[in-house]
Motif scaffolding. Structure first.
Motif, short mmCIF file in Angstrom:
data_model
loop_
_atom_site.label_atom_id
_atom_site.label_comp_id
_atom_site.label_asym_id
_atom_site.label_seq_id
_atom_site.Cartn_x
_atom_site.Cartn_y
_atom_site.Cartn_z
N ARG A 1 0.80 -1.22 0.00
CA ARG A 1 0.00 0.00 0.00
C ARG A 1 0.83 1.28 0.00
NH1 ARG A 1 -1.39 -3.18 3.90
NH2 ARG A 1 -0.63 -1.77 5.49
N SER A 2 2.11 1.16 -0.20
CA SER A 2 2.96 2.36 -0.16
C SER A 2 4.19 2.15 -1.03
CB SER A 2 3.36 2.69 1.28
OG SER A 2 4.13 1.64 1.85
N ARG A 3 4.89 3.24 -1.25
CA ARG A 3 6.13 3.22 -2.03
C ARG A 3 7.25 3.78 -1.15
NH1 ARG A 3 6.41 1.12 -6.73
NH2 ARG A 3 7.92 2.61 -7.46
N VAL A 4 8.47 3.39 -1.47
CA VAL A 4 9.65 3.90 -0.75
C VAL A 4 9.92 5.31 -1.26
CG1 VAL A 4 12.10 3.56 -0.30
CG2 VAL A 4 10.57 1.58 -0.43
N SER A 5 9.84 6.27 -0.37
CA SER A 5 10.05 7.67 -0.73
C SER A 5 11.55 7.98 -0.78
CB SER A 5 9.38 8.58 0.30
OG SER A 5 10.08 8.50 1.54
N PRO A 6 11.91 9.09 -1.45
CA PRO A 6 13.33 9.51 -1.41
C PRO A 6 13.81 9.73 0.02
CG PRO A 6 12.16 10.67 -3.16
CD PRO A 6 11.12 9.91 -2.37
N CYS B 1 12.81 8.09 2.68
CA CYS B 1 13.01 6.76 3.24
C CYS B 1 14.32 6.15 2.73
CB CYS B 1 11.82 5.87 2.88
SG CYS B 1 11.78 4.27 3.69
N THR B 2 14.60 6.34 1.44
CA THR B 2 15.86 5.82 0.88
C THR B 2 17.05 6.50 1.53
OG1 THR B 2 14.84 5.22 -1.23
CG2 THR B 2 17.22 5.61 -1.23
N GLU B 3 16.95 7.81 1.74
CA GLU B 3 18.05 8.54 2.38
C GLU B 3 18.27 8.04 3.81
OE1 GLU B 3 19.00 13.05 3.85
OE2 GLU B 3 17.99 12.81 1.91
N LEU B 4 17.18 7.77 4.53
CA LEU B 4 17.27 7.33 5.91
C LEU B 4 17.79 5.89 6.03
CD1 LEU B 4 16.57 8.09 8.91
CD2 LEU B 4 14.36 6.99 8.49
N THR B 5 17.24 4.98 5.22
CA THR B 5 17.53 3.55 5.38
C THR B 5 18.51 2.98 4.36
OG1 THR B 5 15.73 2.83 3.92
CG2 THR B 5 15.17 3.20 6.24
N GLY B 6 18.64 3.66 3.23
CA GLY B 6 19.44 3.13 2.14
C GLY B 6 18.66 2.17 1.25
N LEU B 7 17.43 1.86 1.63
CA LEU B 7 16.60 0.94 0.87
C LEU B 7 15.90 1.66 -0.28
CD1 LEU B 7 14.98 -0.95 3.88
CD2 LEU B 7 16.70 -1.85 2.31
N THR B 8 15.84 1.01 -1.43
CA THR B 8 15.17 1.59 -2.60
C THR B 8 13.92 0.78 -2.93
OG1 THR B 8 16.38 0.20 -4.16
CG2 THR B 8 17.41 2.32 -3.55
N GLN B 9 13.05 1.40 -3.73
CA GLN B 9 11.85 0.70 -4.15
C GLN B 9 12.19 -0.57 -4.92
OE1 GLN B 9 8.57 1.58 -3.35
NE2 GLN B 9 8.15 -0.47 -4.14
N SER B 10 13.16 -0.47 -5.82
CA SER B 10 13.50 -1.67 -6.62
C SER B 10 14.05 -2.78 -5.73
CB SER B 10 14.48 -1.33 -7.74
OG SER B 10 15.70 -0.85 -7.22
N GLU B 11 14.78 -2.43 -4.68
CA GLU B 11 15.30 -3.44 -3.77
C GLU B 11 14.17 -4.16 -3.03
OE1 GLU B 11 18.85 -3.82 -0.42
OE2 GLU B 11 18.11 -1.83 -0.94
N VAL B 12 13.22 -3.39 -2.47
CA VAL B 12 12.15 -4.04 -1.71
C VAL B 12 11.14 -4.72 -2.63
CG1 VAL B 12 12.46 -2.54 0.29
CG2 VAL B 12 10.73 -1.94 -1.42
N ASP B 13 11.06 -4.31 -3.89
CA ASP B 13 10.18 -5.01 -4.84
C ASP B 13 10.59 -6.47 -4.98
OD1 ASP B 13 8.51 -2.88 -5.40
OD2 ASP B 13 9.55 -2.30 -7.25
#
Length: 191
Positions: free
Chosen positions: A58-63, A65-77
């Protein structure tokens, strides 16, 4: 393999989708990474480290969130869906049998919310230990402090990247060991 009740504690840290401000319309915070550090309370050592990536629905990884965690949308996909991640916690990590612990109540509440009505099966038993509160009580603090502050207070290094589930779980595991060394061990009977 049989294990004595209370011997191992699963120290859990989650990362979830987040935003600099409010979530976009129709989105809500969801777990995207689960880190686990298994602590052996008989030998007081960290024995295993796990990382489970979770695909949000129900959500997407925001910029932010990526800056905070290092996780990207493509990684969690490429991660597991939440139900499969919970099944792995319950099965491979004996989640329903072992006491589990986290830094504060956020992780417990996030699992409870996502495993609510119509959600995944809750992967843990009823025994949860709030290490943040345990630490505050042990050090006579009026309120809990952040994990990185606790590491600094005890002279322990921050290993890995802060706000990465497996690294944070590993660091919280180090704090569990330090609390035991200082005479404040957690146990399966800890509140």
């Amino acid at each position: 393999m049989e294990e004595a009740f209370g011997r191992f504690v699963n120290v859990v840290d989650v990362e979830a989708t987040c935003w600099a401000d409010r979530p976009p319309a129709g989105e809500s915070s969801e777990i995207i990474e689960i880190g686990v550090c298994v602590v052996d309370t008989a030998e007081w050592r960290r024995t295993e480290r796990f990382r489970i990536l979770v695909r949000p629905r129900r959500s997407r990884v925001s910029p932010f969130c990526t800056e905070l965690t290092g996780l990207t949308q493509s990684e969690v996909d490429g991660g597991l869906d939440f139900s499969a991640a919970c099944a792995q916690l319950a099965g491979d990590l004996r989640g329903r049998f072992r006491t589990w612990a986290s830094w504060g109540e956020y992780d417990r509440r996030q699992f409870e919310r996502q495993c609510g009505p119509g959600g995944a099966a809750y992967p843990f038993g009823s025994r949860h230990i709030n290490i943040k509160q345990h630490f505050a009580d042990a050090f006579g603090l009026r309120r809990g402090i952040g994990m990185s502050q606790a590491l600094a207070q005890t002279g322990l290094p921050l290993e890995g990247r802060h706000h990465r589930g497996d690294d944070d779980a590993w660091n919280i595991g180090a704090l569990v060991l330090e609390l035991a060394r200082l005479g404040h061990p957690i146990t399966a009977a800890s509140p």
